[in-house]
Design a protein around this motif. Sequence first.
Motif, mmCIF file in Angstrom:
data_model
loop_
_atom_site.group_PDB
_atom_site.id
_atom_site.type_symbol
_atom_site.label_atom_id
_atom_site.label_comp_id
_atom_site.label_asym_id
_atom_site.label_seq_id
_atom_site.Cartn_x
_atom_site.Cartn_y
_atom_site.Cartn_z
ATOM 1 N N ALA A 74 0.741 -1.124 -0.181
ATOM 2 C CA ALA A 74 -0.134 0.035 -0.079
ATOM 3 C C ALA A 74 0.954 1.348 -0.106
ATOM 4 C CB ALA A 74 -0.963 -0.087 1.247
ATOM 5 N N THR A 75 0.634 2.355 -0.637
ATOM 6 C CA THR A 75 1.239 3.497 -0.856
ATOM 7 C C THR A 75 1.076 4.711 0.478
ATOM 8 O OG1 THR A 75 -0.496 4.661 -2.195
ATOM 9 C CG2 THR A 75 1.350 3.373 -3.456
ATOM 10 N N GLU A 76 0.048 4.037 1.189
ATOM 11 C CA GLU A 76 -0.205 5.069 2.359
ATOM 12 C C GLU A 76 -0.515 4.042 3.662
ATOM 13 O OE1 GLU A 76 -3.579 3.260 0.858
ATOM 14 O OE2 GLU A 76 -2.487 4.970 -0.086
ATOM 15 N N PRO A 77 -0.416 4.431 4.883
ATOM 16 C CA PRO A 77 -0.632 3.862 6.115
ATOM 17 C C PRO A 77 -2.144 2.992 6.078
ATOM 18 C CG PRO A 77 0.317 5.777 6.724
ATOM 19 C CD PRO A 77 -0.072 5.974 5.333
ATOM 20 N N HIS A 78 -1.926 1.747 6.195
ATOM 21 C CA HIS A 78 -3.116 0.955 5.958
ATOM 22 C C HIS A 78 -3.450 -0.020 7.089
ATOM 23 C CE1 HIS A 78 -5.502 -0.248 1.994
ATOM 24 N NE2 HIS A 78 -6.234 -0.796 3.275
ATOM 25 N N LEU A 92 -11.900 1.768 9.261
ATOM 26 C CA LEU A 92 -13.211 2.346 8.791
ATOM 27 C C LEU A 92 -12.970 3.446 7.852
ATOM 28 C CD1 LEU A 92 -16.232 3.466 11.072
ATOM 29 C CD2 LEU A 92 -15.246 4.947 9.343
ATOM 30 N N GLN A 93 -13.828 3.304 6.671
ATOM 31 C CA GLN A 93 -13.528 4.104 5.522
ATOM 32 C C GLN A 93 -14.916 4.574 5.133
ATOM 33 O OE1 GLN A 93 -11.159 2.325 2.513
ATOM 34 N NE2 GLN A 93 -10.359 4.107 1.627
ATOM 35 N N ILE A 94 -14.735 6.191 5.061
ATOM 36 C CA ILE A 94 -16.119 6.799 4.547
ATOM 37 C C ILE A 94 -16.233 6.689 3.000
ATOM 38 C CG2 ILE A 94 -17.331 8.922 4.662
ATOM 39 C CD1 ILE A 94 -16.961 7.845 7.518
ATOM 40 N N ALA A 95 -17.232 6.302 2.650
ATOM 41 C CA ALA A 95 -17.659 6.331 1.016
ATOM 42 C C ALA A 95 -18.977 7.159 0.894
ATOM 43 C CB ALA A 95 -17.774 5.233 0.619
ATOM 44 N N SER A 96 -19.202 7.298 -0.557
ATOM 45 C CA SER A 96 -20.248 8.094 -0.981
ATOM 46 C C SER A 96 -21.215 7.455 -1.880
ATOM 47 C CB SER A 96 -20.193 9.684 -1.144
ATOM 48 O OG SER A 96 -19.641 10.335 0.113
ATOM 49 N N ASN A 97 -20.364 6.387 -2.618
ATOM 50 C CA ASN A 97 -21.059 6.058 -4.192
ATOM 51 C C ASN A 97 -21.244 4.562 -3.644
ATOM 52 O OD1 ASN A 97 -21.580 5.287 -6.482
ATOM 53 N ND2 ASN A 97 -19.585 6.070 -7.438
ATOM 54 N N PRO A 98 -22.352 4.183 -3.190
ATOM 55 C CA PRO A 98 -22.704 2.915 -2.920
ATOM 56 C C PRO A 98 -22.698 1.934 -4.042
ATOM 57 C CG PRO A 98 -24.575 4.028 -2.801
ATOM 58 C CD PRO A 98 -23.598 4.920 -3.025
ATOM 59 N N LEU A 99 -22.912 2.235 -4.903
ATOM 60 C CA LEU A 99 -22.989 1.288 -6.407
ATOM 61 C C LEU A 99 -21.481 1.491 -7.254
ATOM 62 C CD1 LEU A 99 -26.667 1.485 -7.393
ATOM 63 C CD2 LEU A 99 -25.476 -0.242 -5.777
ATOM 64 N N ASP A 100 -20.679 2.244 -6.563
ATOM 65 C CA ASP A 100 -19.576 2.612 -7.604
ATOM 66 C C ASP A 100 -19.838 3.098 -8.866
ATOM 67 O OD1 ASP A 100 -16.740 2.915 -7.723
ATOM 68 O OD2 ASP A 100 -16.359 0.860 -8.398
ATOM 69 N N GLU A 101 -20.784 3.842 -9.252
ATOM 70 C CA GLU A 101 -21.311 4.513 -10.406
ATOM 71 C C GLU A 101 -20.596 5.518 -11.024
ATOM 72 O OE1 GLU A 101 -25.461 5.519 -9.531
ATOM 73 O OE2 GLU A 101 -26.070 3.526 -9.798
ATOM 74 N N LEU A 109 -12.149 11.396 -1.163
ATOM 75 C CA LEU A 109 -11.040 10.888 -1.558
ATOM 76 C C LEU A 109 -11.157 9.339 -0.893
ATOM 77 C CD1 LEU A 109 -8.842 13.552 -0.019
ATOM 78 C CD2 LEU A 109 -9.213 13.246 -2.434
ATOM 79 N N ASP A 110 -10.031 8.662 -1.379
ATOM 80 C CA ASP A 110 -9.696 7.414 -0.578
ATOM 81 C C ASP A 110 -9.337 7.175 0.635
ATOM 82 O OD1 ASP A 110 -10.031 4.591 -1.362
ATOM 83 O OD2 ASP A 110 -7.958 4.534 -1.582
ATOM 84 N N THR A 111 -8.919 8.332 1.261
ATOM 85 C CA THR A 111 -8.325 8.335 2.626
ATOM 86 C C THR A 111 -9.496 9.324 3.208
ATOM 87 O OG1 THR A 111 -6.615 9.972 2.030
ATOM 88 C CG2 THR A 111 -6.168 7.632 1.838
ATOM 89 N N PRO A 112 -9.191 9.382 4.710
ATOM 90 C CA PRO A 112 -8.289 8.314 5.526
ATOM 91 C C PRO A 112 -9.054 7.243 5.654
ATOM 92 C CG PRO A 112 -9.504 9.919 6.923
ATOM 93 C CD PRO A 112 -9.954 10.336 5.346
ATOM 94 N N ARG A 113 -7.946 5.928 5.893
ATOM 95 C CA ARG A 113 -8.568 4.816 6.602
ATOM 96 C C ARG A 113 -8.307 4.929 8.177
ATOM 97 N NH1 ARG A 113 -6.338 4.039 1.779
ATOM 98 N NH2 ARG A 113 -7.573 2.462 0.333
ATOM 99 N N ILE A 114 -9.459 5.149 9.006
ATOM 100 C CA ILE A 114 -9.373 5.210 10.281
ATOM 101 C C ILE A 114 -9.153 3.861 10.898
ATOM 102 C CG2 ILE A 114 -10.577 6.394 12.309
ATOM 103 C CD1 ILE A 114 -12.143 7.909 9.919
ATOM 104 N N VAL A 115 -8.276 3.982 12.069
ATOM 105 C CA VAL A 115 -8.223 2.797 12.660
ATOM 106 C C VAL A 115 -9.446 2.370 13.547
ATOM 107 C CG1 VAL A 115 -6.825 1.614 14.742
ATOM 108 C CG2 VAL A 115 -5.848 3.081 12.919
ATOM 109 N N HIS A 116 -9.740 1.074 13.373
ATOM 110 C CA HIS A 116 -11.224 0.709 13.854
ATOM 111 C C HIS A 116 -11.175 -0.677 14.233
ATOM 112 C CE1 HIS A 116 -15.466 0.176 14.886
ATOM 113 N NE2 HIS A 116 -15.521 1.426 14.800
ATOM 114 N N HIS A 117 -11.592 -1.098 15.443
ATOM 115 C CA HIS A 117 -11.520 -2.654 15.904
ATOM 116 C C HIS A 117 -12.668 -3.319 15.090
ATOM 117 C CE1 HIS A 117 -15.590 -2.223 17.519
ATOM 118 N NE2 HIS A 117 -15.419 -1.208 18.307
ATOM 119 N N PRO A 118 -12.202 -4.854 14.895
ATOM 120 C CA PRO A 118 -13.195 -5.453 14.005
ATOM 121 C C PRO A 118 -14.473 -5.514 14.672
ATOM 122 C CG PRO A 118 -11.440 -6.671 15.216
ATOM 123 C CD PRO A 118 -11.127 -5.360 15.567
ATOM 124 N N VAL A 119 -15.338 -5.943 13.835
ATOM 125 C CA VAL A 119 -17.124 -6.074 14.438
ATOM 126 C C VAL A 119 -17.497 -7.287 13.617
ATOM 127 C CG1 VAL A 119 -17.262 -3.733 14.951
ATOM 128 C CG2 VAL A 119 -18.066 -4.597 12.674
#
Length: 247
Positions: free
Chosen positions: A139-143, A148-157, A168-178
Motif C-alpha cells: 500500500a502507498t499509504e498507512p493501511h 473504517l473508511q467513509i464512502a459516498s457512492n454505494p454502487l461505484d457508479e 478521497l480514498d483516505t483516511p482509513r481510520i483505525v477501528h476495531h473489528p466487528v
Amino acid sequence: MKIEQFRQSRADDLITAAKIIESVFSGSILTTPIYIAAEELRKGAPFLKDGTTNNDLWGYEICDLKIPVDTTKHMRPKGINHKNVELILNMKLVANYKNWNDLNDPLIDLNFNAVIRGIGVQPHYFCFHIDKHDPSKEATEPHPTYHLQIASNPLDEDEFQYGNTLFLDTPRIVHHPVDLILGIGLLTSNFFPFAFDNIMDDGYFSSIYKVYQDKILKPYYHTIASNWSYDIANICWSKQHLCPTII
C-alpha cells in the motif's frame, strides 16, 4: 468444544440477536437476513476469497438488513427526516475457531458495509465500511489491518452525482473489528440510540455482547496496548467515555 458445536453456538447467538431486534423495533425490521446467516453458519465451513476452505473455519453473510435511522437532527441536505432514511447493512465474516480463546486475531476476512439512504427530491447516500486489509499486499499509504473508511457512492457508479462533496480514498481510520453482534451495538448506538439502550437492557443479549467484546475486542486492544508498559491501577480515563459501547 468441537467445531460443529461452536458453529451451533454462534448461530444461536445470531438468532438471539434477531429476536431482540424484533422485540425492540416491534417487528418493524425484517430480520430474515439474520436467520438465513444463522442457517448458513450451521451448515459448515465458509469459503475464503481464494476459494479454499477447511474445517476450522466458521462465518456467515448478512445481505440487505435494513434498520431505521433516528439521528437526523443535523442531517443535510434539508428536507430529509427519519421517516425517509434507512440504514442497509451488508457484511461477510470468516473466522478460525481455534483463535477464539486466545489473544490472536479471531477473524480471517471481514467486510462490514453500511449504507445510509435518505430520500428527498432525489436519493442521498452516506456510506462507510469496516474491513480487514491483507498486510501482505503493498500500500502507498498507512493501511491499518482493520479500518473504517467513509464512502459516498454505494454502487461505484461512474456517473454518480457527488454534488459539492470532495471524496478521497483516505483516511482509513483505525477501528476495531466487528461481527454482527458488535455491529448491532455500533449501528444502533450511532443511528438509533434509544434502541441501543433497550437492546443493552436485555440481560441475555448484553451477556452475549460481553462475550464478543472479550473474544474480538480484547485481543485487538491488548495487542495495541502492548506497545507500552503500564500499571492498570494508574488508569484514570473512563472507558465508557472513550468507547460508549463498552459494557
